[in-house]
Design a protein around this motif. Structure first.
Motif, PDB file in Angstrom:
ATOM      1  N   ASP A  97      65.761 112.644  16.419  1.00  0.00           N
ATOM      2  CA  ASP A  97      65.672 111.385  14.888  1.00  0.00           C
ATOM      3  C   ASP A  97      66.680 110.901  15.479  1.00  0.00           C
ATOM      4  N   PRO A  98      66.905 109.539  14.849  1.00  0.00           N
ATOM      5  CA  PRO A  98      67.524 108.560  14.826  1.00  0.00           C
ATOM      6  C   PRO A  98      68.298 109.132  14.269  1.00  0.00           C
ATOM      7  N   MET A  99      69.240 109.472  12.683  1.00  0.00           N
ATOM      8  CA  MET A  99      70.294 109.624  12.915  1.00  0.00           C
ATOM      9  C   MET A  99      70.926 110.386  12.990  1.00  0.00           C
ATOM     10  N   GLU A 100      70.085 111.524  14.128  1.00  0.00           N
ATOM     11  CA  GLU A 100      70.988 112.442  14.275  1.00  0.00           C
ATOM     12  C   GLU A 100      71.376 111.311  15.534  1.00  0.00           C
ATOM     13  N   PHE A 101      70.235 110.703  16.280  1.00  0.00           N
ATOM     14  CA  PHE A 101      71.111 109.931  17.662  1.00  0.00           C
ATOM     15  C   PHE A 101      72.731 109.401  17.622  1.00  0.00           C
ATOM     16  N   ARG A 102      72.087 108.920  16.208  1.00  0.00           N
ATOM     17  CA  ARG A 102      73.683 107.660  16.550  1.00  0.00           C
ATOM     18  C   ARG A 102      74.864 108.639  16.182  1.00  0.00           C
ATOM     19  N   LEU A 103      74.748 110.169  15.632  1.00  0.00           N
ATOM     20  CA  LEU A 103      75.778 111.620  15.246  1.00  0.00           C
ATOM     21  C   LEU A 103      76.119 111.624  16.292  1.00  0.00           C
ATOM     22  N   ARG A 104      74.967 111.940  17.520  1.00  0.00           N
ATOM     23  CA  ARG A 104      75.971 112.239  18.603  1.00  0.00           C
ATOM     24  C   ARG A 104      76.816 111.360  19.275  1.00  0.00           C
ATOM     25  N   ASN A 105      76.547 110.436  19.139  1.00  0.00           N
ATOM     26  CA  ASN A 105      77.197 109.040  19.569  1.00  0.00           C
ATOM     27  C   ASN A 105      78.271 108.174  19.129  1.00  0.00           C
ATOM     28  N   TYR A 106      78.570 108.885  17.719  1.00  0.00           N
ATOM     29  CA  TYR A 106      79.426 108.828  16.989  1.00  0.00           C
ATOM     30  C   TYR A 106      80.757 108.306  17.186  1.00  0.00           C
ATOM     31  N   ILE A 154      53.106 104.633   6.184  1.00  0.00           N
ATOM     32  CA  ILE A 154      54.271 105.064   5.483  1.00  0.00           C
ATOM     33  C   ILE A 154      55.115 104.989   6.583  1.00  0.00           C
ATOM     34  N   GLY A 155      56.473 104.386   6.530  1.00  0.00           N
ATOM     35  CA  GLY A 155      57.666 104.300   7.713  1.00  0.00           C
ATOM     36  C   GLY A 155      59.404 104.404   7.032  1.00  0.00           C
ATOM     37  N   TYR A 156      59.222 105.827   7.765  1.00  0.00           N
ATOM     38  CA  TYR A 156      61.389 104.981   7.343  1.00  0.00           C
ATOM     39  C   TYR A 156      61.861 104.568   8.338  1.00  0.00           C
ATOM     40  N   GLY A 157      62.929 103.950   7.971  1.00  0.00           N
ATOM     41  CA  GLY A 157      64.131 103.189   9.374  1.00  0.00           C
ATOM     42  C   GLY A 157      64.899 103.119   8.558  1.00  0.00           C
ATOM     43  N   MET A 158      66.322 102.866  10.018  1.00  0.00           N
ATOM     44  CA  MET A 158      67.686 102.767   9.506  1.00  0.00           C
ATOM     45  C   MET A 158      68.256 101.607  10.331  1.00  0.00           C
ATOM     46  N   GLY A 159      69.550 101.384   9.953  1.00  0.00           N
ATOM     47  CA  GLY A 159      70.320 100.263  10.855  1.00  0.00           C
ATOM     48  C   GLY A 159      71.610 100.031   9.990  1.00  0.00           C
ATOM     49  N   VAL A 160      72.726 100.401  11.248  1.00  0.00           N
ATOM     50  CA  VAL A 160      74.233  99.798  10.783  1.00  0.00           C
ATOM     51  C   VAL A 160      74.648  99.102  10.754  1.00  0.00           C
ATOM     52  N   GLY A 161      75.694  98.880   9.488  1.00  0.00           N
ATOM     53  CA  GLY A 161      75.648  97.118   9.793  1.00  0.00           C
ATOM     54  C   GLY A 161      78.065  96.926   9.940  1.00  0.00           C
ATOM     55  N   THR A 162      78.616  96.603  10.544  1.00  0.00           N
ATOM     56  CA  THR A 162      79.193  96.848  10.855  1.00  0.00           C
ATOM     57  C   THR A 162      80.216  95.241  10.942  1.00  0.00           C
TER      58      THR A 162
END
Lengths: 733, 210, 326
Positions: free
Chosen positions: A372-381, A427-435
């Motif tokens: 899961d892309p959110m899980e992937f981001r959390l593993r590299n937080y 239908i699809g879901y996506g996320m993107g992070v910003g800083t």
């Protein structure tokens, strides 16, 4: 709290740069070059000069030269600089298509516009370059990076160079964003008025009254106090009023020549060519990871276009350096100089460009790993800044992930693309992070108590739409313990207390503390004044002093009163001006705002049309001063991201070097029907170190990460990965 | 509605107007006097001739006030409002009918004032944002825009509000989807779209007369 | 913009004469396209004859059909009860075009006379045979993602931008015109032209001819209709391409069909051969796909509009599916 200038804006009373009524006003209209590169060999202005109502036609042959004018482009005496901005009418060189070659001044707008068409130029054409792809091989390291290896634009390295190449699980993808144009609804405009031969007043669309004053005072060899810049209302800008542009110089020159105030408003076509844009940028990301989802290396390269006379640099690769815990990281930032006008920061600037590549690559890698892309981001937080090896001043990004995932319905998302549909719609879901950096600069603010019991605050800062005036009023009201109606905050005038340019999400961080400190200083001053004239106040503590309708009161002493009228009279005024500067905490902590955007999209199986059906934007932006205006700003950034993802695309026909998208029918920005319900979530936790208010900034993170969230959702819906924006139907059918 | 019934003659009936530029420049050929003198004389003549033959009379009602004007046929309704009447609440955002910032009501219907010539509106009634409030009392739609923060920079706002009032009056504010479609002729680059919808829904459900 | 002479017409004949005798004169009604083009110097008429006061605004029943006055506003027609009941396809197409404000200005006649949105036509510094014959076609080797796939010539590959006209050509409308030589009727399919060697001529109107009305004959297409417009944003954009579909279905079988496309040619593109494929067949996706294949025969793309060859048939299928389900 509602906006303090709401009534002005809904009644049409708010005056923008081209709306000030001045006696004897004349109109300026620019004439643009019709070639892209070369020299003007002749310019025939006779017919235009003879047209009714024409007061002057000004070209490089007859323009008065301002004493401080610097030559356009690289300065031979200062070879290390990034180059000087275009100096209009100062030479016969053509550097980009539609470069102003003349300004026609007439007594009515219609006459000036007509006469502008009568100016005829002859050119010696040279071969031009306007295509980024064809010029990638000539890309170069920016001068500032050559000069300073610590520059953010310099090549960055931690761990091994290009280590992803030896990774077991790796990807390598190229991403392209086209030229995007700010296109605020207000066309760029200025009214220039020489009130005396050495006194200039500009009603200008600018994000920085001080910066504009400095630029034109220097150009005309005037003391800064002789130039006044007024920008009370600015009809949007999104970065394109962060630079002094040719039309401003042209209007000032024109006003000098005809000795009348001159109003000059660009056309929508001219908004493409001479007031900046988000540069067409090519990027490549290489990434490797372990099978359990730990990133082992990232290489992120970028080539952005700039003009031949200025090196425009932005932080395209900034987010990559600090967002994820990758032991090996390489970035390379390059520029390609083309025969185009200079770019300028556009909302979320380079970070939004870079985030499209980085956050798309994150999604691609998560897919490759079947995580899961959110899980992937959390593993590299990252719990501390891996670039500078410092703690974050504050970071609540995990809270944002959780809040957003829950609100968008992330649990409905399937790992396998194309698994969800509603009739003809995938239908699809996506996320993107910003800083974005929580920047804070220095600023002044002035405050004074008026005899009627209201407090007047002034700052040269502009309010281009975020609600700066409203936020400052609230900060003052909170600090003074006064009702907001008792506060009048005036802005947008270079004669007011010095403040920086509106931009980079830094204004509340910077001007907010100045307003806060000015209010505290005012309170001190009032207490001191009261102490000298009223024995009840002599030994009072300042926190015990409070404001009533017409007088100061003292808690614990119900009879103590010091009337405002007396205090003001006694002191001959109560004005205080303070300067507020950042503390040294920026050296100890890495200060950033964070955001994550979740998109739900629907993609039509037959037509390839994409509709964003839901957007959730979550921000860790420190303390939120005003939920209403801050929420609005977040939603606006999301709409901007929809434009970037799905439709914005300025196209040049390279044969001519001219835009074929030249208005808002060709260059699409989102309309009301493109906007879904947008939900905003603020963590609203104060940052302990940026300033005493606890703010971190909103404007940029509202957009950064939105476009990849949508692109990732399109992939999730269809299995099609679009790496070149915008995602128009032709790319999906 | 328009009440005039003029004959079919040119409103600016000087047939020579088209060649006017050429004729006046003939003056230069006659002159052996120094150039600047001729130019100045010519310019003055140009002005007088131009004023006389380029402007035509126009009667309009703007925000309830009857106006008798003289305008060039090429002056758009938008430029007439902004540049001649100093009603700058109506905004120029594109000048090509592609943004809606210039929306006004003509005889009660919302239109883009940038895409018609002022002279085409002889006898008609124009309402701009300046004419919407009842004195100091804001129109319910103006109130709702303030309450719901239906704007940021404020530049598209007058057009949004004029369009929103018409949207409700037309009966096109029945649902969120309908509002979004029928407000799509007004671009807000700041992206205050959801707040604008909230403002319109508030007015619609409030049942106040718009 | 250049100055021009302004004439306010109150009688059709005087208006026609004024324009017929002066090659530099133009009628003006809504002005939504002409004023735009004049601002950019693409059109530079020396005289404008304002026809807004002429009595061509009515929508009425006539000879087994609707007669729609040429000056009826797009919004009026789209909201008209008779139009919505008898010709719902027309209402759908009108509401897919422009914005509410523009539809309140634009007239039926003016909508038909819209000029192409081709960027090369719009920019007076670029080559364009339509704007200035003999200068070449900028789009042919240029940025042509919006351009034609049917009926183009090497002189011009522009497309006609009207949505309304796509519905009208499908509905077998007739254009009523009045000119210096009297009145005549033009079948809608013959009203617009293909570019050939004279792309400067958009239509078959003679100099001075004035559109007075459009007749739309009654038909069975009151229920199963759809206007499918594919564009780059959800509203207020010109079509990448569009499809007008109208079906008469009885017991699942198609008795009559009408099909036309927009955004694919220099004129609204009627798909008669595809209509014939539909008639007598069951209203299924398979039938629609067959019709779409026939519809696209002869289509050719350029460098940037190859997607239209894929999008076209898909949009036809989608339009027919939606129409059948309506």
């Amino acid at each position: 709290m509602n906006r303090v200038d709401g009534r002005q804006k809904v009644t049409g009373a708010a005056k923008y740069a081209a709306e000030y009524e001045l006696p004897n006003l004349a109109y300026g209209v620019l004439v643009g070059s019709t070639i892209t590169k070369g020299r003007l060999t002749s310019i025939d202005t006779k017919t235009a000069e003879r047209a009714p109502g024409v007061l002057a036609v000004i070209t490089h042959l007859n323009a008065p030269k301002a004493p401080g004018t610097k030559p356009t482009g690289k300065d031979p005496s200062q070879p290390q600089t990034v180059g000087n901005a275009l100096q209009v009418f100062m030479d016969d060189k053509i550097r980009f298509n539609d470069q102003p070659i003349a300004v026609v001044v007439a007594n009515t707008l219609e006459r000036a516009r007509f006469a502008a068409r009568l100016v005829k130029a002859q050119y010696a054409k040279e071969k031009h370059q306007t295509n980024l792809e064809a010029n990638k091989a000539n890309a170069f390291l920016p001068t500032q990076a050559k000069k300073n290896p610590k520059s953010p634009a310099a090549d960055y390295q931690r761990g091994q160079v290009d280590a992803y190449k030896t990774g077991a699980l790796k990807l390598e993808s190229e991403y392209v964003i086209p030229t995007e144009v700010h296109h605020p609804m207000e066309l760029q405009a200025i009214t220039a008025h020489w009130e005396a031969p050495d006194r200039l007043t500009l009603y200008d669309k600018t994000q920085g009254t001080m910066a504009t004053r400095r630029d034109f005072a220097r150009q005309w060899g005037l003391p800064e106090e002789n130039v006044k810049v007024i920008a009370t209302y600015v009809g949007g800008a999104f970065g394109n009023a962060l630079h002094s542009w040719p039309h401003e110089s042209a209007a000032i020159i024109a006003a000098k020549v005809v000795n009348r105030p001159v109003r000059l408003m660009l056309t929508r076509e001219q908004m493409f060519t001479m007031v900046g844009y988000r540069p067409h940028t090519w990027q490549k990301i290489g990434m490797s990871a372990t099978p359990d989802g730990k990133i082992t290396a990232i290489t992120h390269e970028s080539i952005g276009q700039t003009s031949t006379y200025e090196e425009f640099v932005e932080a395209t690769l900034g987010q990559t350096k600090m967002m994820y815990q990758s032991p090996n990281l390489t970035t390379r930032y390059r520029l390609a100089a083309l025969d185009v006008g200079s770019p300028i920061w556009m909302r979320g600037p380079g970070e939004a460009t870079g985030a499209f590549a980085l956050e798309s690559a994150m999604d691609e890698m998560a897919f490759l790993l079947n995580i899961d892309p959110m899980e992937f981001r959390l593993r590299n937080y990252t719990d501390q800044d891996p670039e500078k090896n410092r703690p974050w001043s504050s970071k609540f990004l995990k809270e944002c992930y959780q809040a957003g995932a829950q609100r968008v319905g992330w649990n409905k998302r399937q790992l396998k693309p194309g698994a969800l549909r509603d009739g003809e719609w995938f239908i699809g879901y996506g996320m993107g992070v910003g800083t974005f950096g929580a920047h804070r600069g220095s600023s002044k603010a002035s405050a004074q108590l008026l005899p009627n019991g209201t407090v007047l605050l002034q700052s040269a800062v502009t309010d281009i739409g975020p609600g700066t005036g409203t936020a400052m009023t609230q900060i003052a009201a909170d600090t003074l313990g006064l009702a907001p109606e008792k506060i009048r905050f005036e802005w947008g005038n270079s004669d007011f207390a010095q403040a920086p340019t509106q931009g980079g999400s830094a204004i509340v961080n910077t001007v907010g503390p100045a307003v806060q400190e000015a209010c505290m200083a005012l309170k001190d001053k009032l207490r001191e004044l009261a102490a000298t004239s009223n024995s009840a106040f002599t030994s009072a503590k300042k926190e015990d002093v409070a404001f009533a309708d017409n007088y100061l009161t003292l808690s614990g002493n119900s009879t103590a009163r010091a009337t405002y009228a007396d205090l003001v009279r006694q002191a001959g005024g109560t004005a205080v001006t303070v300067e507020s500067k950042p503390s040294g905490e920026g050296q100890k902590y890495s200060m950033y705002s964070f955001s994550v955007h979740f998109a739900e999209v629907r993609v039509h199986e037959l037509t390839g049309e994409v509709r964003v059906s839901k957007l959730v934007s979550c921000a860790d932006a420190g303390t939120i001063i005003n939920e209403k205006t801050a929420g609005n700003q977040m939603k606006g950034g999301a709409v901007g991201g929809i434009g970037m993802a799905l439709m914005e695309h300025a196209i040049i026909d390279d044969r001519f070097g001219r835009y074929v998208t030249k208005d808002l029918a060709d260059y699409h920005v989102p309309v009301q029907a493109d906007s879904p319900a947008i939900e905003v979530f603020f963590v609203n936790q104060p940052d302990p170190y940026v300033n005493k208010l606890g703010t971190k900034g909103i404007g940029e993170i509202a957009t950064i990460g939105v476009a990849p969230a949508i692109a990732n959702a399109v992939f999730n819906a269809t299995g099609k990965r679009v790496r070149e924006l915008p995602i128009t139907p032709d790319k999906l059918v | 509605m328009a009440t005039n019934h003029e004959p079919d003659v040119p409103a600016n009936h000087n047939e020579n107007r088209r060649t006017f530029l050429k004729q006046s420049s003939l003056l230069t050929a006659l002159a052996l006097v120094p150039g600047p003198v001729v130019s100045a004389a010519e310019a003055k003549l140009d002005e007088r001739v131009a004023e006389a033959i380029e402007q035509i009379p126009l009667s309009l009602k703007v925000n309830g006030k009857k106006l008798k004007l003289k305008v060039e046929p090429r002056t758009t309704l938008l430029d007439l409002l902004r540049e001649n009447l100093n009603l700058t609440g109506t905004k120029k955002g594109c000048d090509y009918g592609q943004c809606g910032a210039c929306t006004v009501h003509v005889d009660g219907q919302r239109v883009n004032s940038c895409l018609s010539f002022a002279v085409m509106h002889e006898g008609q009634e124009i309402t701009t944002i300046e004419g919407l409030a009842d004195g100091d009392k804001l129109h319910p739609m103006q109130e709702a825009f303030v309450k719901h923060d239906g704007f940021q920079c404020g530049y598209c706002t007058p057009g949004q509000i004029m369009s929103a009032v018409a949207c409700v009056r037309e009966g096109h504010a029945g649902s969120e989807g309908e509002i979004r479609e029928y407000m799509s002729g007004n671009i807000c680059r700041c992206g205050a779209y959801t707040n604008i919808v909230a403002a319109i829904q508030d007015v619609k459900s409030g049942g106040q007369k718009v | 913009m250049n100055q021009f002479q302004y004439v306010r017409a109150t009688k059709p004949q005087a208006a026609i004469e004024a324009v017929a005798k002066d090659a530099n004169a133009r009628f003006i009604a809504g002005g939504t396209n002409l004023v735009d083009l004049m601002k950019r110097g693409v059109m530079t008429p020396q005289k404008l004859v304002d026809i807004n006061r002429l009595d061509f605004r009515k929508i009425e029943r006539q000879n087994n059909g609707l007669r729609i006055g040429a000056l009826a506003l797009n919004s009026t027609v789209a909201d008209d009860k008779q139009v919505r009941e008898r010709q719902p396809l027309l209402a759908l197409a009108l509401n897919a075009g422009a914005s509410p404000q523009l539809r309140n200005m634009a007239t039926v006649g003016g909508n038909m006379l819209q000029r192409t949105r081709c960027a090369y036509f719009y920019d007076v510094t670029m080559p364009c045979n339509k704007r200035q014959p003999g200068t070449g076609c900028g789009a042919l080797e240029g940025i042509n993602r919006m351009h034609a796939i049917f009926g183009f010539s090497d002189k011009c590959i522009a497309v006609h931008p009207s949505d309304m006209s796509v519905a009208l050509v499908a509905l077998d409308a007739t254009v009523q015109v009045s000119g210096p030589k009297g009145n005549r009727s033009i079948p809608f399919a013959d009203f617009h032209r293909l570019p050939g060697d004279t792309p400067e001529k958009d239509t078959n109107l003679e100099p001075g001819e004035l559109i007075t009305a459009v007749d739309v004959p009654d038909g069975p297409f009151t229920k199963h209709v759809h206007y499918q417009k594919v564009r780059e944003r959800a509203s207020y954009a010109f079509a990448l391409l569009s499809v007008a579909a109208a079906l008469d279905i009885e017991n699942g079988t198609i008795k009559a069909a009408r099909l036309a496309m927009g955004g694919v040619a220099h004129k609204p593109w009627r798909l008669t051969a595809a209509e014939q494929v539909l008639v007598g067949k069951p209203a299924t996706e398979e039938t629609f796909r067959q019709a779409a294949t026939v519809a696209m025969q002869g289509a050719k793309s350029f460098k940037h509009n190859e997607y239209k060859l894929r999008l076209g048939p898909n949009a036809i299928v989608q339009a027919l599916k939606t129409a059948a389900a309506a």
